[in-house]
Design a protein around this motif. Structure first.
Motif, PDB file in Angstrom:
ATOM      1  N   HIS A   1      12.554 -77.017 -30.203  1.00 13.32           N
ATOM      2  CA  HIS A   1      12.817 -75.615 -29.846  1.00 13.32           C
ATOM      3  C   HIS A   1      11.685 -75.022 -29.016  1.00 13.32           C
ATOM      4  O   HIS A   1      11.907 -74.083 -28.233  1.00 13.32           O
ATOM      5  CB  HIS A   1      13.018 -74.775 -31.115  1.00 13.32           C
ATOM      6  CG  HIS A   1      14.368 -74.951 -31.740  1.00 13.32           C
ATOM      7  ND1 HIS A   1      14.650 -75.969 -32.625  1.00 13.32           N
ATOM      8  CD2 HIS A   1      15.517 -74.254 -31.598  1.00 13.32           C
ATOM      9  CE1 HIS A   1      15.924 -75.878 -33.004  1.00 13.32           C
ATOM     10  NE2 HIS A   1      16.464 -74.853 -32.396  1.00 13.32           N
TER      11      HIS A   1
ATOM     12  N   TYR B   1      10.397 -72.506 -36.076  1.00 16.57           N
ATOM     13  CA  TYR B   1      11.502 -73.446 -36.241  1.00 16.57           C
ATOM     14  C   TYR B   1      11.154 -74.625 -37.145  1.00 16.57           C
ATOM     15  O   TYR B   1      12.065 -75.294 -37.642  1.00 16.57           O
ATOM     16  CB  TYR B   1      12.023 -73.893 -34.866  1.00 16.57           C
ATOM     17  CG  TYR B   1      12.969 -72.853 -34.317  1.00 16.57           C
ATOM     18  CD1 TYR B   1      14.295 -72.812 -34.720  1.00 16.57           C
ATOM     19  CD2 TYR B   1      12.517 -71.866 -33.452  1.00 16.57           C
ATOM     20  CE1 TYR B   1      15.161 -71.834 -34.255  1.00 16.57           C
ATOM     21  CE2 TYR B   1      13.370 -70.874 -32.981  1.00 16.57           C
ATOM     22  CZ  TYR B   1      14.692 -70.864 -33.390  1.00 16.57           C
ATOM     23  OH  TYR B   1      15.546 -69.895 -32.936  1.00 16.57           O
TER      24      TYR B   1
ATOM     25  N   THR C   1      12.007 -80.620 -35.109  1.00 20.08           N
ATOM     26  CA  THR C   1      12.852 -79.444 -34.891  1.00 20.08           C
ATOM     27  C   THR C   1      12.037 -78.336 -34.241  1.00 20.08           C
ATOM     28  O   THR C   1      12.486 -77.683 -33.291  1.00 20.08           O
ATOM     29  CB  THR C   1      13.444 -78.948 -36.226  1.00 20.08           C
ATOM     30  OG1 THR C   1      14.254 -79.986 -36.782  1.00 20.08           O
ATOM     31  CG2 THR C   1      14.303 -77.704 -36.017  1.00 20.08           C
TER      32      THR C   1
ATOM     33  N   LEU D   1      12.626 -68.361 -41.054  1.00 24.44           N
ATOM     34  CA  LEU D   1      12.316 -68.126 -39.647  1.00 24.44           C
ATOM     35  C   LEU D   1      11.272 -67.025 -39.454  1.00 24.44           C
ATOM     36  O   LEU D   1      10.274 -67.216 -38.732  1.00 24.44           O
ATOM     37  CB  LEU D   1      13.598 -67.796 -38.883  1.00 24.44           C
ATOM     38  CG  LEU D   1      13.454 -67.621 -37.363  1.00 24.44           C
ATOM     39  CD1 LEU D   1      12.887 -68.888 -36.717  1.00 24.44           C
ATOM     40  CD2 LEU D   1      14.812 -67.289 -36.736  1.00 24.44           C
TER      41      LEU D   1
END
Length: 441
Positions: A114, A166, A110, A177
């Motif tokens: 990103h 991320y 992930t 975050l």
């Protein structure tokens, strides 16, 4: 391709299906609330973390994109047997020890997924600055300097924070975050590089998740947890650990790795090229491929460009090689495979290894070794000639940008050599009987 496989197989089995995809361009064919409510079953086929809160209460089955593509009927049947009602809790999208272990890879991917758009955009803009000369950006006020500021000073500066942010987001949802971004920035500023960014992401994510799960507050103050308490405590913890514990040792590791790569002899360079090339061709976009690519991308921040060149060159070989094989041995491939070979060749030129997946799914015992041999050769040749790549994506099309790849001619020779080895090897190994077997299946 996994989405198409699920759609085709479900229709063949007599089921009504709608597949939402989430790729680098965002969500496509999005499910509506009514469609989710009407569904009897939800199948999540993903290798990265995806938002699941809207499926709360629905029977759910989780699998990987690889299994959904290669064993579609089996996975659909398993879904109806093994699906269980999904209960959403913030930051807890995995359940059970086995799922959590599997989730570590998802969290990392992930972060990587990103980060990639930032890296690709920054790398291409840096390459554009070299159009005006390799050192033209040093002259202040010029367009070359502006492009370098955008690509190197801004986009690449965001690379590690986005990676860490991320990873943490995948673990702990939105409360993770901010701590992840802060930890990633500290990894960058302390010289810990992408390795430190990975550590920071997991530190921030799991500390935020621990606070979310274990800290109980009065109902009147519960709303403060995601916007105040979790970001503050997790950021403080992550920051202190990065500064006092992780930053120094990991920075030393990164400095040592960078020095080794920049000063290694030709024999070590060739061995590294063989390893990276084989990794890029082993699982065609899977975890081993992504590990090699992430390694190369992470070194760009320290201005080490040779591994990235070997990685992209080798990554083009599987799809190019399969396209070449369908041309060399036309009589061994059915019409559909020959058409897939043309598409695979184009995808290969774009540095999309997944173009070879349809061939690997049908004949992995012959396809994967053929690809690995060619990729290892290309990676070795790229490192031997000292090729450097400024842009981490784009395939052969980055040749349109002067200075993005050097030396151009020998780099093309390395790619052509690996492609030829893969193409001729698989054309030789491919059995004519395979066509009859596939046609009868």
């Amino acid at each position: 391709m996994a989405a198409e496989a699920l759609e085709d197989e479900a229709k063949r089995m007599g089921h009504t299906i709608k597949v939402e995809t989430r790729g680098s361009v965002g969500a496509k064919n999005q499910l509506t609330a009514q469609e989710i409510a009407d569904a009897d079953l939800v199948i999540i086929a993903a290798d990265i973390e995806v938002p699941l809160d809207r499926f709360d209460g629905k029977p759910m089955y989780k699998t990987s994109t690889g299994l959904a593509l290669k064993k579609t009927e089996q996975e659909i049947n398993k879904a109806f047997v093994d699906a269980s009602p999904y209960k959403h809790t913030a930051g807890a999208s995995q359940s059970g020890a086995a799922e959590e272990k599997k989730g570590v890879y998802k969290h990392l991917m992930t972060g990587v997924s990103h980060m990639l758009p930032v890296v690709v955009a920054g790398g291409l803009i840096i390459a554009l600055s070299f159009v005006f000369g390799i050192e033209a950006f040093k002259e202040e006020g010029t367009l070359a300097a502006a492009l370098m500021t955008i690509g190197g000073g801004s986009a690449f500066a965001l690379m590690i924070p986005v990676l860490a942010g991320y990873i943490a987001f995948s673990i702990a949802d939105r409360p993770g975050l901010a701590p992840g971004l802060i930890g990633g920035m500290l990894a960058s500023s302390t010289g810990a590089g992408f390795l430190g960014g990975i550590v920071a992401g997991f530190l921030a994510g799991y500390s935020a998740k621990l606070i979310a799960d274990k800290v109980s507050l009065p109902q009147s103050m519960e709303a403060l947890k995601p916007i105040l308490i979790i970001p503050f405590v997790a950021s403080l913890f992550t920051g202190l650990v990065m500064i006092y514990i992780v930053g120094g040792p990991v920075s030393g590791i990164m400095a040592g790795l960078t020095d080794f790569l920049n000063n290694m002899g030709s024999a070590n360079a060739v061995l590294l090229g063989v390893l990276l090339g084989a990794m890029m061709c082993f699982d065609l976009g899977g975890p081993v491929n992504k590990a090699a690519y992430t390694f190369g991308v992470g070194l760009l921040a320290s201005q080490t460009y040779a591994p990235m060149a070997a990685i992209m060159a080798a990554g083009m070989v599987p799809a190019l090689g399969m396209g070449l094989a369908t041309f060399l041995a036309k009589d061994k491939f059915e019409a559909g495979e020959r058409e897939a070979g043309k598409a695979s060749f184009v995808l290969g030129m774009c540095f999309i290894s997944e173009g070879a997946i349809p061939f690997a799914a049908k004949d992995p015992v012959r396809v994967i070794p053929s690809c690995m041999i060619g990729g290892a050769l290309t990676g070795a040749l790229s490192m031997l000639i000292g090729a450097k790549l400024m842009a981490p994506h784009g395939g052969l099309f980055v040749l349109l940008i002067p200075g993005a790849i050097s030396p151009v001619l020998m780099y093309l020779v390395a790619i052509a050599a690996g492609t030829a080895v893969t193409g001729f090897t698989y054309a030789f190994l491919k059995r004519r009987s395979d066509e009859k077997t596939l046609a009868a299946a």
